[in-house]
Design a protein around this motif. Structure first.
Motif, PDB file in Angstrom:
ATOM      1  N   ALA A  94     -39.573   2.882  -0.405  1.00 50.64           N
ATOM      2  CA  ALA A  94     -38.590   3.678  -0.730  1.00 50.64           C
ATOM      3  C   ALA A  94     -38.569   4.845   0.187  1.00 50.64           C
ATOM      4  O   ALA A  94     -39.346   5.573   0.417  1.00 50.64           O
ATOM      5  N   GLU A  95     -37.657   4.691   0.997  1.00 46.52           N
ATOM      6  CA  GLU A  95     -37.492   5.601   2.621  1.00 46.52           C
ATOM      7  C   GLU A  95     -36.513   6.827   2.242  1.00 46.52           C
ATOM      8  O   GLU A  95     -35.621   6.659   1.797  1.00 46.52           O
ATOM      9  N   ASN A  96     -37.082   7.864   2.264  1.00 46.15           N
ATOM     10  CA  ASN A  96     -36.381   9.155   2.374  1.00 46.15           C
ATOM     11  C   ASN A  96     -35.573   9.273   0.775  1.00 46.15           C
ATOM     12  O   ASN A  96     -34.449   9.487   0.798  1.00 46.15           O
ATOM     13  N   ILE A  97     -36.554   9.388  -0.237  1.00 45.78           N
ATOM     14  CA  ILE A  97     -36.256   9.498  -1.569  1.00 45.78           C
ATOM     15  C   ILE A  97     -35.037  10.633  -1.847  1.00 45.78           C
ATOM     16  O   ILE A  97     -34.157  10.366  -2.505  1.00 45.78           O
ATOM     17  N   PRO A  98     -35.268  11.761  -1.378  1.00 51.65           N
ATOM     18  CA  PRO A  98     -34.443  12.786  -1.503  1.00 51.65           C
ATOM     19  C   PRO A  98     -32.990  12.858  -1.214  1.00 51.65           C
ATOM     20  O   PRO A  98     -32.244  12.918  -1.816  1.00 51.65           O
ATOM     21  N   GLU A  99     -32.936  12.049   0.061  1.00 62.36           N
ATOM     22  CA  GLU A  99     -31.606  11.678   0.717  1.00 62.36           C
ATOM     23  C   GLU A  99     -31.048  10.460   0.005  1.00 62.36           C
ATOM     24  O   GLU A  99     -29.821  10.670  -0.474  1.00 62.36           O
ATOM     25  N   ILE A 100     -31.799   9.431  -0.580  1.00 63.76           N
ATOM     26  CA  ILE A 100     -31.297   8.619  -1.442  1.00 63.76           C
ATOM     27  C   ILE A 100     -30.514   9.345  -2.956  1.00 63.76           C
ATOM     28  O   ILE A 100     -29.398   8.959  -3.210  1.00 63.76           O
ATOM     29  N   ALA A 101     -31.207  10.301  -3.354  1.00 59.63           N
ATOM     30  CA  ALA A 101     -30.852  10.872  -4.559  1.00 59.63           C
ATOM     31  C   ALA A 101     -29.541  11.507  -4.392  1.00 59.63           C
ATOM     32  O   ALA A 101     -28.783  11.737  -5.136  1.00 59.63           O
ATOM     33  N   HIS A 102     -29.196  12.124  -2.926  1.00 54.19           N
ATOM     34  CA  HIS A 102     -28.024  12.805  -2.734  1.00 54.19           C
ATOM     35  C   HIS A 102     -26.768  11.443  -2.398  1.00 54.19           C
ATOM     36  O   HIS A 102     -25.651  11.944  -2.291  1.00 54.19           O
ATOM     37  N   GLU A 103     -27.277  10.467  -2.108  1.00 56.98           N
ATOM     38  CA  GLU A 103     -26.486   9.480  -1.654  1.00 56.98           C
ATOM     39  C   GLU A 103     -25.323   9.106  -2.959  1.00 56.98           C
ATOM     40  O   GLU A 103     -25.722   9.315  -4.122  1.00 56.98           O
ATOM     41  N   ASN A 104     -24.149   9.105  -2.609  1.00 55.77           N
ATOM     42  CA  ASN A 104     -23.081   8.770  -3.927  1.00 55.77           C
ATOM     43  C   ASN A 104     -22.378   7.473  -3.608  1.00 55.77           C
ATOM     44  O   ASN A 104     -21.512   7.306  -2.853  1.00 55.77           O
ATOM     45  N   PRO A 105     -22.952   6.348  -4.180  1.00 57.60           N
ATOM     46  CA  PRO A 105     -22.281   5.109  -4.100  1.00 57.60           C
ATOM     47  C   PRO A 105     -21.096   5.161  -4.754  1.00 57.60           C
ATOM     48  O   PRO A 105     -20.715   5.852  -5.797  1.00 57.60           O
ATOM     49  N   PRO A 106     -19.994   4.385  -3.927  1.00 56.41           N
ATOM     50  CA  PRO A 106     -18.685   4.514  -4.495  1.00 56.41           C
ATOM     51  C   PRO A 106     -18.306   3.774  -5.588  1.00 56.41           C
ATOM     52  O   PRO A 106     -17.409   3.204  -5.573  1.00 56.41           O
ATOM     53  N   ILE A 107     -19.325   3.373  -6.607  1.00 58.16           N
ATOM     54  CA  ILE A 107     -19.272   2.733  -7.579  1.00 58.16           C
ATOM     55  C   ILE A 107     -19.933   3.298  -8.870  1.00 58.16           C
ATOM     56  O   ILE A 107     -20.876   3.940  -8.352  1.00 58.16           O
ATOM     57  N   ALA A 108     -19.452   2.898  -9.977  1.00 61.28           N
ATOM     58  CA  ALA A 108     -20.262   3.473 -11.176  1.00 61.28           C
ATOM     59  C   ALA A 108     -21.548   2.607 -11.237  1.00 61.28           C
ATOM     60  O   ALA A 108     -21.412   1.641 -12.140  1.00 61.28           O
ATOM     61  N   TRP A 109     -22.374   3.130 -11.049  1.00 60.75           N
ATOM     62  CA  TRP A 109     -23.788   2.611 -11.117  1.00 60.75           C
ATOM     63  C   TRP A 109     -24.146   2.026 -12.578  1.00 60.75           C
ATOM     64  O   TRP A 109     -24.600   1.010 -12.778  1.00 60.75           O
ATOM     65  N   ASP A 110     -24.130   3.106 -13.412  1.00 60.01           N
ATOM     66  CA  ASP A 110     -24.566   2.869 -14.905  1.00 60.01           C
ATOM     67  C   ASP A 110     -23.577   1.787 -15.350  1.00 60.01           C
ATOM     68  O   ASP A 110     -24.178   1.018 -16.087  1.00 60.01           O
ATOM     69  N   GLN A 111     -22.477   1.757 -14.809  1.00 57.10           N
ATOM     70  CA  GLN A 111     -21.331   0.854 -15.493  1.00 57.10           C
ATOM     71  C   GLN A 111     -21.721  -0.560 -15.153  1.00 57.10           C
ATOM     72  O   GLN A 111     -21.706  -1.510 -15.819  1.00 57.10           O
ATOM     73  N   LEU A 112     -22.173  -0.683 -13.957  1.00 56.01           N
ATOM     74  CA  LEU A 112     -22.484  -1.993 -13.248  1.00 56.01           C
ATOM     75  C   LEU A 112     -23.544  -2.724 -13.966  1.00 56.01           C
ATOM     76  O   LEU A 112     -23.749  -3.757 -14.632  1.00 56.01           O
ATOM     77  N   CYS A 113     -24.699  -1.914 -14.347  1.00 55.29           N
ATOM     78  CA  CYS A 113     -25.738  -2.381 -14.981  1.00 55.29           C
ATOM     79  C   CYS A 113     -25.399  -2.370 -16.395  1.00 55.29           C
ATOM     80  O   CYS A 113     -26.130  -3.306 -17.108  1.00 55.29           O
ATOM     81  N   LYS A 114     -24.478  -1.740 -16.888  1.00 48.50           N
ATOM     82  CA  LYS A 114     -23.978  -1.772 -18.417  1.00 48.50           C
ATOM     83  C   LYS A 114     -23.369  -3.167 -18.846  1.00 48.50           C
ATOM     84  O   LYS A 114     -23.752  -3.993 -19.813  1.00 48.50           O
ATOM     85  N   ILE A 115     -22.556  -3.614 -17.690  1.00 52.06           N
ATOM     86  CA  ILE A 115     -22.075  -5.021 -17.955  1.00 52.06           C
ATOM     87  C   ILE A 115     -23.175  -5.992 -18.265  1.00 52.06           C
ATOM     88  O   ILE A 115     -23.177  -6.917 -18.888  1.00 52.06           O
ATOM     89  N   TYR A 116     -23.942  -5.885 -17.103  1.00 52.08           N
ATOM     90  CA  TYR A 116     -25.088  -6.731 -17.217  1.00 52.08           C
ATOM     91  C   TYR A 116     -26.013  -6.779 -18.358  1.00 52.08           C
ATOM     92  O   TYR A 116     -26.345  -7.660 -19.052  1.00 52.08           O
ATOM     93  N   ASN A 117     -26.348  -5.533 -18.848  1.00 48.39           N
ATOM     94  CA  ASN A 117     -27.174  -5.308 -19.977  1.00 48.39           C
ATOM     95  C   ASN A 117     -26.487  -5.691 -21.389  1.00 48.39           C
ATOM     96  O   ASN A 117     -27.022  -6.146 -22.155  1.00 48.39           O
ATOM     97  N   ASP A 118     -25.401  -5.328 -21.356  1.00 47.71           N
ATOM     98  CA  ASP A 118     -24.572  -5.328 -22.488  1.00 47.71           C
ATOM     99  C   ASP A 118     -24.484  -7.037 -22.784  1.00 47.71           C
ATOM    100  O   ASP A 118     -24.415  -7.613 -23.960  1.00 47.71           O
TER     101      ASP A 118
END
Ligand code: C2O
Length: 505
Positions: free
Chosen positions: A478-502
């Motif tokens: 896990a490289e440079n965790i503070p920076e990862i936390a600031h990264e903004n993936p251009p996709i709805a993260w929770d949504q992606l895993c929501k499809i999987y989880n649902d």
């Protein structure tokens, strides 16, 4: 259903072929690769996720592809858009499923980054950029560089039904091969013309075995290793008509120059697996054909002469590159010893005593949802936090008695300087090979590499024998965790895993 070696079986394919279609791009290109999951055969894994092996994904860790590290699996009927730029890499790469052992069932193919920038007027082709004082500069000037050779193991059973150990049935070169006592099915033919000089790109897309690769009657001059140009190294320069050989472990790539200056004829191209019952060339198993224009369309009758194998420590990057950190063992800012073993009871692989189990949520998603302390991150014990702008030295060692070696270890998000290759007592800090998959030894022996933490993200480090990865032989940096936390993936993260989880629960 495909029968690449004459035995029909159902397979998991990209674009309907094995290997998958060649993905080509130029240095600087932006890739938009939409992966639509249309899998239906439940005898194999129907979810998926694809990794672009060797590309750094700087700033786009979320597009790296390993299921449960950077994303939830894509499920049938859904798609995922991998959207990333390749600003500063050119060379030979590949792509493969990074979920379970799905790529053993077929989802694997080559990816080639040409050196030509989108506007060729900008710069000369970086493939042809060389040190003007390098006596080997002419080796980068070839007549043809379109040939790709993929080496794969192939199975007559599906990965989910694989026995332990899973032993492959045939070796496929460019998706064709034969199995022992099987039909004399077609082999791949590589056509060359006398007098021309070729750049061949060799990609091991293997799930398991190493291959000793050679072409009868021809030397090979290596010029690229895992996407990095290297000083021209002719394997076996002593014997003029000798055959040279090199060993590829799963995930490794080489470009080599072949001079088509032998008699107009047919020559065996050999990929001898170093394990399994399929060694040798009976009925041309483990083979393809190098055919000169004008030669008859028939099988070669050539023999392999004594070969001079490639030694990894003889490889040096074309552009000399100083190894980060002090030129002594453990001379980095962070020095990690990773000890590999197999738990004889559970049959799980361990690194420093812990196995990589599928976490409850992808590591990236855990970080994005606010878990910033490594001890909060799952799976416990397998996630190593690395601070930014540090030099890291990783040493891999098999604990005495550990089977299954040599293990090919691949690091995502980086390549690395191999300062100690397996089987060497000594370190080399002077322009050592740079690559992204390296072999451990088979015994209590060290393999050591260095890299800089200049790329934020959770990055997998794992054995590229897919059966071992599935058995937990992995850690995450896990490289440079503070920076990862600031990264903004251009996709709805929770949504992606929501499809999987649902859907999957
Ligand atoms: Cu080519 Cu994590 O893999």
């Amino acid at each position: 259903m495909i029968s690449p070696d004459g035995y029909p079986r159902s397979a998991v394919l990209a674009g309907g072929t094995f290997p998958g279609p060649i993905i080509k791009g130029n240095k600087g290109d932006h890739f938009f690769i939409n992966v639509e999951d249309k899998l239906t055969d439940n005898t194999m894994v129907v979810n998926t996720s694809i990794h672009w092996h060797g590309l750094f994904q700087k700033g786009t860790n979320w597009a790296d592809g390993p299921a449960w590290v950077t994303q939830c699996p894509i499920i049938p009927g859904h798609s995922f858009l991998y959207n990333f730029q390749v600003p500063d890499q050119a060379g030979t790469f590949w792509y493969h499923s990074h979920l379970s052992t799905q790529y053993c069932d077929g989802l694997r193919g080559p990816l080639v980054g040409k050196g030509t920038p989108p506007n060729p007027a900008n710069k000369p082709d970086p493939f042809k950029v060389y040190d003007p004082n390098d006596p080997a500069k002419h080796m980068y000037d070839v007549d043809d560089e379109s040939t790709i050779l993929t080496l794969a193991d192939w199975y007559h059973f599906t990965a989910p039904s694989a026995p332990t150990p899973a032993v492959f049935n045939s070796t496929l070169i460019n998706g064709l091969g034969r199995y022992q006592n099987g039909p004399l099915s077609d082999l791949a033919v590589i056509n060359v013309s006398y007098g021309k000089r070729y750049r061949f790109r060799l990609v091991s897309i293997s799930c398991d075995p190493n291959f000793i690769f050679s072409i009868d009657g021809h030397n090979m001059t290596i010029i690229e290793v895992d996407g990095v140009n290297h000083q021209a190294l002719t394997v076996d320069s002593i014997q003029i008509f000798g055959t040279s050989s090199l060993r590829t472990i799963p995930g490794q790539r080489y470009s080599f120059v072949l001079n088509a200056t032998q008699d107009v004829s047919n020559y065996w191209i050999r990929a001898q697996p170093t394990l399994g019952p399929n060694q040798g060339f009976v009925n041309a198993t483990n083979s393809a054909i190098l055919r000169y224009a004008g030669a008859p369309e028939q099988d070669p009758t050539t023999n392999s002469s004594s070969s001079q194998p490639l030694v990894e420590t003889a490889l040096h990057p074309l552009v000399p590159s100083p190894v980060p950190g002090k030129p002594v063992p453990n001379g980095a800012d962070i020095n990690l010893l990773l000890e590999i073993s197999l738990d004889p009871v559970t049959n799980k692989w361990l690194i420093n005593g812990t196995t990589f189990d599928i976490p409850p949520a992808p590591v990236l998603l855990q970080i994005l949802s606010g878990k910033h302390r490594p001890q909060e991150l799952m799976p416990k014990g397998n996630i190593y936090e690395l601070k930014p702008n540090k030099t890291v030295e990783v040493s891999l060692r098999l604990l005495p008695g550990t089977p299954g070696g040599p293990h090919p270890f691949h690091l995502h998000g980086h390549n690395f300087y191999v300062v100690r290759s397996a089987g060497n007592e000594t370190y080399n800090f002077d322009n050592p090979v740079i690559r992204d998959v390296v072999s451990t030894g088979t015994s209590d022996d060290l393999t050591t590499f260095r890299f800089r933490t200049d790329n934020a993200g959770p990055w997998f480090l794992h054995c590229h024998i897919d059966w071992h990865l599935d058995g937990g032989l992995a850690v995450v940096f896990a490289e440079n965790i503070p920076e990862i936390a600031h990264e903004n993936p251009p996709i709805a993260w929770d949504q992606l895993c929501k499809i999987y989880n649902d859907t999957i629960g």
